[in-house]
Design an enzyme around this catalytic site. Structure first.
Site, mmCIF file in Angstrom:
data_model
loop_
_atom_site.group_PDB
_atom_site.id
_atom_site.type_symbol
_atom_site.label_atom_id
_atom_site.label_comp_id
_atom_site.label_asym_id
_atom_site.label_seq_id
_atom_site.Cartn_x
_atom_site.Cartn_y
_atom_site.Cartn_z
ATOM 1 N N GLY A 499 10.671 -13.060 -38.242
ATOM 2 C CA GLY A 499 10.267 -14.432 -37.938
ATOM 3 C C GLY A 499 11.332 -15.182 -37.202
ATOM 4 O O GLY A 499 12.381 -14.650 -36.844
ATOM 5 N N GLY A 501 13.413 -18.711 -37.536
ATOM 6 C CA GLY A 501 13.695 -19.859 -38.392
ATOM 7 C C GLY A 501 14.075 -21.063 -37.568
ATOM 8 O O GLY A 501 13.980 -21.042 -36.341
ATOM 9 N N GLY A 502 14.509 -22.106 -38.215
ATOM 10 C CA GLY A 502 14.866 -23.343 -37.538
ATOM 11 C C GLY A 502 15.929 -23.133 -36.468
ATOM 12 O O GLY A 502 15.919 -23.773 -35.440
ATOM 13 N N GLY A 504 17.186 -19.839 -35.361
ATOM 14 C CA GLY A 504 17.354 -18.500 -34.804
ATOM 15 C C GLY A 504 16.454 -17.496 -35.477
ATOM 16 O O GLY A 504 15.694 -17.837 -36.390
ATOM 17 N N LYS A 520 19.296 -14.492 -41.568
ATOM 18 C CA LYS A 520 19.034 -15.541 -40.577
ATOM 19 C C LYS A 520 20.213 -15.563 -39.636
ATOM 20 O O LYS A 520 21.346 -15.771 -40.059
ATOM 21 C CB LYS A 520 18.961 -16.887 -41.305
ATOM 22 N N ASP A 617 12.094 -31.471 -44.936
ATOM 23 C CA ASP A 617 11.193 -30.649 -44.128
ATOM 24 C C ASP A 617 10.356 -29.727 -45.009
ATOM 25 O O ASP A 617 10.238 -28.537 -44.763
ATOM 26 C CB ASP A 617 11.995 -29.843 -43.095
#
Ligand code: NAG
Ligand code: NAG
Ligand code: NAG
Ligand code: NAG
Ligand code: NAG
Ligand code: NAG
Ligand code: NAG
Ligand code: NAG
Length: 806
Positions: A499, A501-502, A504, A520, A617
């Site tokens: 996936g 992420g915010g 990277g 991450k 968030d």
């Protein structure tokens, strides 16, 4: 003129038949029939026939005269003998001195009870709401042959005395209605129970469901409503002697109408009539999860501000740790170091406690605390002691056997619990023989030992710090070698990418020991990402909770910056609830668990962790699911902490996700724990409905999920929000409705109206106080923004950053 005179005449003629319409008394030759009432002398109460809302059955009862049109019942006579046809029924006083409901054949359908026979019995409705039967010739105004205050239903009125007469054995207790439309005694009763030492117990049948803790001279130990003082307009009276135990209250002026009611869900409600608003005001603290009797087992302590609510008392450990971790607290805790009666012991003081159940306790009203300790220490089955009367500071309460039903409570009391002497710290030491010399010796030895250990610790810490400082500066996290991570992720192969992420890409990896991890990786080009990366490290490294994703460590080498998390095999919540096929995998109980889990995680952030953290968030894609589908809040890239006593702050740099942002935050940049609560509310409604907030659900009125849910709620159609197939069992309907209402309460326009997370948890998890406040209108997004979000619906949901022009 003439006509009205005639009417008057007719009326007086009619009433002379049984002379009832304006009196507070029923004498021997009078009776009342359905439609007639008698009114107490001061005009406060009225008695007559009624039907509860939602029922056609007829009962005789007492209600407030002034409070109309809503009829507030305080007592019901024939609660077990409802009438269906009252056309030939009368209520009258009859021999030998009873008040009875009779039919035309003079059969007694219901009656009061008496052991005395009097010549001129009359029934009188007093202005306190007490219906009494007495002898008309009796001059003592307090001498009754029967009174309704001795057989209350669910309502505890001023001057009524709950408790027990030890001489006659008579007990006065409350018994709840079966439900709002059925006054039949339900299973729930409330007693002042003198076993051991008096406490209030709510029972379902014979099982205790709520205990107040013992009377402490001012209040019942667990009562969170402050006790009355000199300036209070009400007083309480508690009597405990050889003859009786009783509890009563009254108000100094008679201007207010107070009542305490044992509701059909087991909670004692305190209400007061407010004439201006024409409504009943709730005046007692609402129930909490910790009210459930013995929730945390032996030596477990319940704390509503903690999640999970149960912890073992200090120096105690879970008896079965695995069960305990899973939230099965029934087996409670045991002493970390078992104590042996033949060895030295000590008493450790625990403060701010609602005292344990007193069923197995003994008391002495004259001793002082030192004496209590001596007496308790002489008998090894005495586990704990405390001051009996905190008002006078005198007396002892002694507990024998395990301690149950302990709650951590601000304003609570001190209790001293027996320990092995080796557990001693700053506590009262009692040697086996009581010799002072020995005590002193133990103290001296342990003190010097402690000093040594402390010194050692300081030295160690110093060394350790020195080694670490260079490498990790602000992070106290395990460091991973870059080579380890490269190997684990197959050199960051695309196959391992799971996936974005915010800041990277995120990769799945497997460490050599076989542990699965998620990595991450901060993209080298990102500048803003660096702040978020730091942010995440700072916050999440300090947090640990089963509903927060766990950071295992980080890797910082050269240009590379990475965070290593535990791997969540079931991905994120959005991949389930917003997917037609996957959403079927989450039945309602699972979804409800997820809602509660997220709530606990958020409570921890807002309240329990040392920093007060606002996530900023919260959204479905930031909720990860572990193998058992437990939710874990992730992505702290935007989180902010505020000082412990502050609730929020302001920013000109508004970040967050459309559809989840609270209006005051999106518009003015004001963020607070309540803006997280808003996002949580959106999330709850999304989980219930399996729809994204930003989808337009009502084409006509262009309503998003919040608007749609609100509309259904106002029309009492909330259940339409959930797909019926998702409801595994119709028994879950009340949970669904409760969740929707909690969701709506969380998204209310005004931040002050939104509940905080501890209330949310209470409202979700608690069947006791199922009366939730009405939700007000939710804070909608301005229409334009709803449309904007809609236009970009084909894009992936991304966290947005926007600068507010201020
Ligand atoms: C109610 O009882 C009266 C007298 O007992 C009877 O005449 C009447 O028919 C009954 N009404 C109904 C609806 O059963
Ligand atoms: C009436 O009172 C007597 C004793 O006072 C008691 O034994 C009896 O059970 C009571 N009856 C009812 C119907 O309450
Ligand atoms: C007792 O009360 C009855 C009914 O009120 C009354 O008729 C009677 O005179 C009274 N007797 C005495 C001695 O007061
Ligand atoms: C109240 O209980 C009765 C049975 O005791 C039941 O028939 C009725 O439906 C219940 N009413 C409500 C509103 O729950
Ligand atoms: C009395 O109690 C009230 C409410 O609990 C409190 O606000 C007030 O300060 C108290 N007054 C005194 C004199 O202790
Ligand atoms: C309470 O303690 C005092 C002093 O030890 C003793 O004299 C008295 O008998 C005790 N009272 C009871 C009821 O045990
Ligand atoms: C200790 O107290 C318990 C409970 O009161 C009592 O049964 C027991 O006899 C006492 N033991 C001693 C040694 O006094
Ligand atoms: C507690 O102490 C107060 C003040 O000394 C006294 O008035 C009260 O009666 C005591 N209560 C009990 C239950 O002993």
């Amino acid at each position: 003129m003439k006509a009205s005179f005639f009417l008057l005449f007719l009326l007086s003629f009619y009433s002379s038949l049984h002379e009832i319409s304006t009196t507070d008394v029923i004498t021997k030759n009078q009776y009342i029939t359905d439609g007639e009432t008698i009114v107490s002398s001061g005009g406060t109460f009225e008695m007559g026939f009624f039907s509860p809302t939602g029922s056609s059955k007829r009962y005789v009862g007492i209600w407030y005269k002034q409070i109309l049109p809503m009829q507030t019942l305080v007592w019901v006579a024939n609660r077990e003998k409802p009438l269906t046809n009252t056309s030939s029924i009368v209520l009258k006083v009859t021999r030998p001195g009873i008040l009875a409901l009779l039919n035309d054949k003079k059969d007694i359908i219901w009656s009061t009870n008496t052991s005395r026979s009097v010549r001129y019995p009359v029934a009188l409705l007093l202005d306190s709401g007490n219906l009494v039967v007495k002898d008309a010739n009796e001059t003592n105004p307090e001498k009754f042959i029967w009174q309704s205050f001795n057989v209350p239903t669910d309502t505890f009125l001023p001057y009524m005395k709950l408790g027990k007469n030890f001489k006659t054995g008579q007990e006065v207790y409350l018994s709840a209605w079966k439900n709002d439309s059925d006054p039949t005694p339900g299973e729930l009763t409330l007693h002042i129970d003198p076993t051991g030492y008096p406490q209030t117990l709510v029972k379902r049948g014979t099982r205790v469901v709520v205990s107040s803790g013992p009377w402490n001279g001012l209040r019942f130990s667990g009562d969170r409503t402050p006790p009355p003082n000199q300036s209070s307009i009400y007083k309480v009276q508690f009597v405990f002697n050889k003859e009786e135990v009783s509890y009563s209250y009254y108000f100094i002026n008679n201007l207010v109408l107070p009542r305490l009611v044992l509701s059909s869900n087991g909670y004692l409600q305190g209400l007061m009539w407010v004439d201006q608003t024409k409504s009943w005001l709730y005046v007692r603290s609402p129930p909490t999860a910790c009210d459930a009797y013995n929730l945390c087992g032996a030596y477990g302590s319940c704390d509503v501000d903690h999640s999970p609510v149960c912890t073992c008392l200090e120096k105690f450990v879970a008896k079965y740790p695995q069960q305990w971790e899973k939230g099965d607290w029934s087996n409670g805790c045991v002493r970390r170091k078992p104590f042996d009666c033949n060895k030295e012991h000590a008493f450790l003081k625990y403060s701010e406690i609602k005292l344990p159940d007193t069923k197995y306790s003994q008391y002495n009203t004259t001793m002082t605390l030192d004496g209590c300790r001596d007496v308790c220490s002489r008998n090894c089955s005495c586990t704990a002691y405390s001051t009996l009367n905190i008002s006078s500071g005198k007396g002892c309460l002694f507990w024998f056997g395990v301690l149950i039903d302990i709650t951590k409570m601000p304003g609570g009391q001190d209790i001293y619990i027996r320990m092995a002497a080796s557990e001693l710290e700053k506590l009262v030491v009692v040697s086996e023989t009581g010799s002072n010399q020995k005590t002193a010796k133990i103290l001296a030895v342990s003190l010097s030992l402690m000093a040594l250990i402390l010194l050692g610790l300081v030295l160690l810490l110093y060394k350790w710090k020195k080694n670490k400082l260079k490498l990790k500066e602000e992070f106290e996290l395990p460091l991973f070698q870059l080579s380890t991570i490269t190997r684990a992720t197959n050199n960051f192969s695309d196959n391992n990418k799971i996936g974005e992420g915010g800041f990277g890409p995120v990769y799945k990896g497997v460490l050599e020991e076989g542990q699965e991890i998620a990595v991450k990786r901060l993209s080298r080009t990102s500048t803003q990402g660096l702040d978020e990366f730091k942010n995440e490290v700072i916050y999440i490294a300090k947090l640990q909770h089963r509903n927060l994703v766990r950071l295992l460590g980080c890797c910082i080498q050269g240009e590379e910056k990475m965070l290593i998390y535990e791997f969540m095999p079931n991905k994120s919540l959005d991949s389930y609830i917003f997917d037609q096929t996957n959403s079927k995998l989450l039945d309602w109980p699972k979804r409800f668990d997820i809602i509660k889990g997220i709530a606990r995680g958020l409570l921890y952030l807002h309240q329990d962790s040392r920093l007060r953290i606002i996530h900023r968030d919260l959204k479905a894609s930031n909720i990860l699911l572990d193998i058992e589908m437990n939710p874990k809040i992730s992505d702290f890239g935007l989180a902010r902490s505020v000082a412990g006593n502050e609730m929020g702050a302001n920013t000109s740099h508004v970040v967050g996700t459309h559809g989840y942002m609270a209006p005051e935050y999106a518009v003015e940049g004001t963020f607070s724990v309540k803006s997280d609560v808003f996002s949580f509310g959106v999330l709850v409604l999304e989980i219930v409905s399996c729809k994204r907030n930003r989808t337009v659900l009502d084409q006509d009125q262009n309503l998003n999920l919040l608007g749609h849910a609100w509309k259904l709620y106002k029309e009492d159609r909330s259940l339409e929000l959930i797909d019926y197939e998702q409801l595994a069992d119709s028994g879950h309907i009340s949970q669904v409705l409760r969740s929707i209402q909690v969701g709506l309460l969380c998204v209310q326009q005004c931040p002050e109206d939104r509940p905080n997370m501890s209330s949310v948890i209470m409202m979700l998890g608690n069947d006791l106080g199922s009366i939730l406040p009405e939700a007000k209108e939710p804070g909608f997004f301005p229409q334009r923004e709803v449309l904007d979000a809609e236009n970009s619906a084909s894009q992936n949901e991304v966290t947005i950053t926007m600068l507010n022009p201020r």
